[in-house]
Design an enzyme around this catalytic site. Structure first.
Site, short mmCIF file in Angstrom:
data_model
loop_
_atom_site.label_atom_id
_atom_site.label_comp_id
_atom_site.label_asym_id
_atom_site.label_seq_id
_atom_site.Cartn_x
_atom_site.Cartn_y
_atom_site.Cartn_z
N ASP A 65 26.30 4.50 16.53
CA ASP A 65 25.51 4.91 15.37
C ASP A 65 24.54 5.99 15.84
O ASP A 65 23.57 5.70 16.54
CB ASP A 65 24.77 3.67 14.82
CG ASP A 65 23.69 4.02 13.80
OD1 ASP A 65 23.49 5.22 13.53
OD2 ASP A 65 23.06 3.08 13.27
N GLN A 93 19.89 8.27 14.39
CA GLN A 93 18.57 8.67 14.89
C GLN A 93 18.68 9.65 16.06
O GLN A 93 17.66 10.08 16.60
CB GLN A 93 17.78 7.43 15.35
CG GLN A 93 17.45 6.44 14.25
CD GLN A 93 16.47 7.01 13.22
OE1 GLN A 93 15.68 7.91 13.52
NE2 GLN A 93 16.54 6.49 12.01
N LYS A 132 19.10 12.97 7.95
CA LYS A 132 18.14 12.73 9.03
C LYS A 132 18.16 13.89 10.03
O LYS A 132 17.53 13.84 11.08
CB LYS A 132 18.47 11.42 9.75
CG LYS A 132 18.20 10.17 8.89
CD LYS A 132 18.31 8.91 9.73
CE LYS A 132 18.61 7.66 8.95
NZ LYS A 132 17.53 7.16 8.14
#
Lengths: 405, 143
Positions: free
Chosen positions: A199, A202, A225
């Site tokens: 993932d 971030q 993001k």
């Protein structure tokens, strides 16, 4: 060359907005980043001058749109160092990317098999796997986190075995800011022939991502993001693994040939792109990643690391502040609590002073519970934040603490 | 004082502050002053769902009047709860059910709260009204 902070800030119209009459300090980049005018303009330009459906029409506009769309795929493949553009699947974002893999791999997971995640996953990289395990009768296992906020690698070593059919792990924790040693984990997993999904929500806008170097089977991220539009993202997958997955949705673009008796599916990447894609936002995403590429991810990371170091230093000097996540391998995310004060009270007062932070469990309830907390305050930085903003944040925080003590 | 009179005095108190930071400072003081709820009521049964911070609300009937006590682990939330209690506690069920909650809007509280906090406030109000309704039904059954 000096970091062009003024030029960057000028590219983001929203940064000069005021909240409650005060200058906005936007420290909620972990939730979503703001968008530069280049990205906004790119989306507008598409609808003004290029809009038509891709891969279909036999006309000039459609050809142009298709070219732009596929060029975006090429660029994004280069951006994350994929072996081929056909390994880039456009999705609605990280959550859909994870769900796509989870659904597609389900037929390879049987009762008694194991699926492994970590204790620092966002709900989006935890709940899909947990639910799939329930359906398949598979065992859902969790690699624990140490008190410092790092993955417990000796435990990971024990958990990973030939029974495990997939490992899903975050590149950077959205609560702790910890950068996980993905390469090492992938090596551990590969010894047992376990595919790894990372993932990257971030990570993509903050650190260098090279999927071939990481050697992971899947890598998921969202555009929003990373200074791009909302509602669009990417699933990278090694071709050999994408071939093994069953389609996620059916219809439109993903079809090869249909008869009433049987349907055959299109080749990669189209097998996973059912329906008309979100062309405008894919182009916006490409523009956002090019913006990052032009600035250089290394100089972005240096800038953000300096902000994190400054904020960590200043925060530590405030009495009763506890920084949550003490790994030396951290970036852009700073979670903390002030003993005796509810994070929500701090968030409310900071907001009143123009500082946008996030409070609560950050969609990672199991982790926050494990840490023995009800929530944290999270300041998360982007490439446009400044040391002056950190100073304003610290000053406002001190004022809030004084009021609440 | 009637509920209406108490609402008016709350609105007047808040109108003395120009700056929202001062209003928050006042809410924090109110929160700190809120009498402590009996710990036996700080259970999941008394938790109000829909709040980001935890809020416990207890109600009992004394001489036909409903007495509310509450607590929260967030002090601003506690301040907001204390306003509700100050205005509504010690009144009959029918008075509470007929009460106008627009004093919160007049303070500017509702529009000033983040959506999550506003939802929490709505849940608190709903819970207070539910208690009032329950006590009303109970007294009707007795009659």
């Amino acid at each position: 060359m000096d970091y062009p902070i003024n030029q960057i800030r000028n590219d983001f119209p929203i940064l000069s907005e005021k909240v409650y009459g005060k200058p906005l300090v936007y420290f909620d980049n972990g939730a979503t980043t703001q968008k530069p005018r280049q990205v906004i303009d790119r989306v507008i330009k598409y609808y003004y001058t290029e809009n038509s459906n891709v891969h279909r029409g036999a006309h000039q506009l459609s050809n142009l749109a298709t070219q732009a769309f596929e060029e975006a795929r090429n660029y994004i493949a280069r951006f994350i160092h994929a072996a081929s553009p056909k390994e880039i699947i456009f999705t609605r974002g990280t959550t859909e990317s994870v769900n796509l893999v989870c659904t597609g791999i389900q037929h390879l997971i049987h009762a008694g098999d194991e699926v492994v995640v970590t204790a620092m996953e966002h709900h989006s990289n935890l709940v899909p796997w947990q639910q799939m395990c329930e359906k398949q009768g598979a065992v859902f296992r969790v690699i624990p986190v140490t008190g410092r906020g790092e993955l417990d690698l000796p435990e990971a070593e024990k958990i990973l075995s030939n029974r495990v059919k997939i490992l899903a792990v975050t590149h950077i924790s959205n609560v702790l800011g910890t950068i996980n040693p993905i390469k090492k984990l992938v090596e551990m997993a590969h010894r047992h022939h376990i595919p790894v999904l990372v993932d990257g929500a971030q990570a993509i806008a903050h650190i260098h991502v090279d999927v071939q170097e990481l050697d992971c089977e899947f890598y998921a991220f969202s555009a929003h993001k990373a200074y791009g539009p909302m509602g669009v993202g990417v699933l990278y997958g090694k071709s050999s693994w994408l071939e093994k997955l069953s389609p996620y949705q059916y219809g439109g673009e993903m079809i090869d040939r249909v008869t009433f008796e049987k349907t055959t599916f299109n080749s990669l990447p189209y097998k996973f792109e059912a329906g008309t894609p979100n062309v405008a936002d894919v182009l916006g995403m490409e523009t956002a990643l090019r913006y990052i590429g032009n600035l250089g991810i290394d100089s972005i990371q240096r800038h953000e690391d300096a902000l994190l170091e400054l904020a960590t230093h200043e925060l530590s000097a405030i009495p009763d502040v506890r920084i949550i996540g003490q790994s030396p391998y951290k970036t852009a995310v700073l979670s903390f609590v002030v003993d005796g004060i509810h994070p929500y009270d701090l968030g409310t007062l900071l907001d009143q002073m123009g500082i946008a932070v996030r409070t609560g469990n950050h969609c990672a309830q199991p982790l926050v519970e494990f840490l023995g907390l009800t929530g944290t305050v999270r300041a998360s930085f982007g490439f446009y934040n400044t040391p002056e903003e950190v100073a304003m944040f610290i000053q406002s925080l001190k004022k809030a603490v004084l009021m609440l003590k | 004082m009637t509920i209406q009179e108490k609402s008016t005095s709350v609105v007047n108190e808040f109108s003395m502050f120009d700056d929202w930071m001062d209003k928050y400072a006042y809410l924090i003081e109110l929160g700190k002053d809120l009498p402590v709820i009996n710990t036996e009521y700080k259970t999941n049964n008394h938790l109000i769902s829909g709040c980001q911070s935890r809020v416990w609300l207890h109600a009992e009937e004394v001489d036909g009047k409903i007495i509310f006590t509450a607590d929260s682990d967030a002090v601003i939330t506690k301040g907001i709860v204390s306003l509700l209690i100050r205005v509504l506690s010690g009144h009959r069920a029918n008075e509470i059910l007929e009460a106008d909650f627009n004093f919160l809007e007049k303070i500017g509280l509702q529009e000033h709260l983040s959506p999550t906090r506003a939802n929490g406030l709505a849940s608190m109000i709903k819970q207070i009204q539910l208690y009032a309704k329950a006590f009303q039904l109970k007294s009707k059954q007795k009659e």
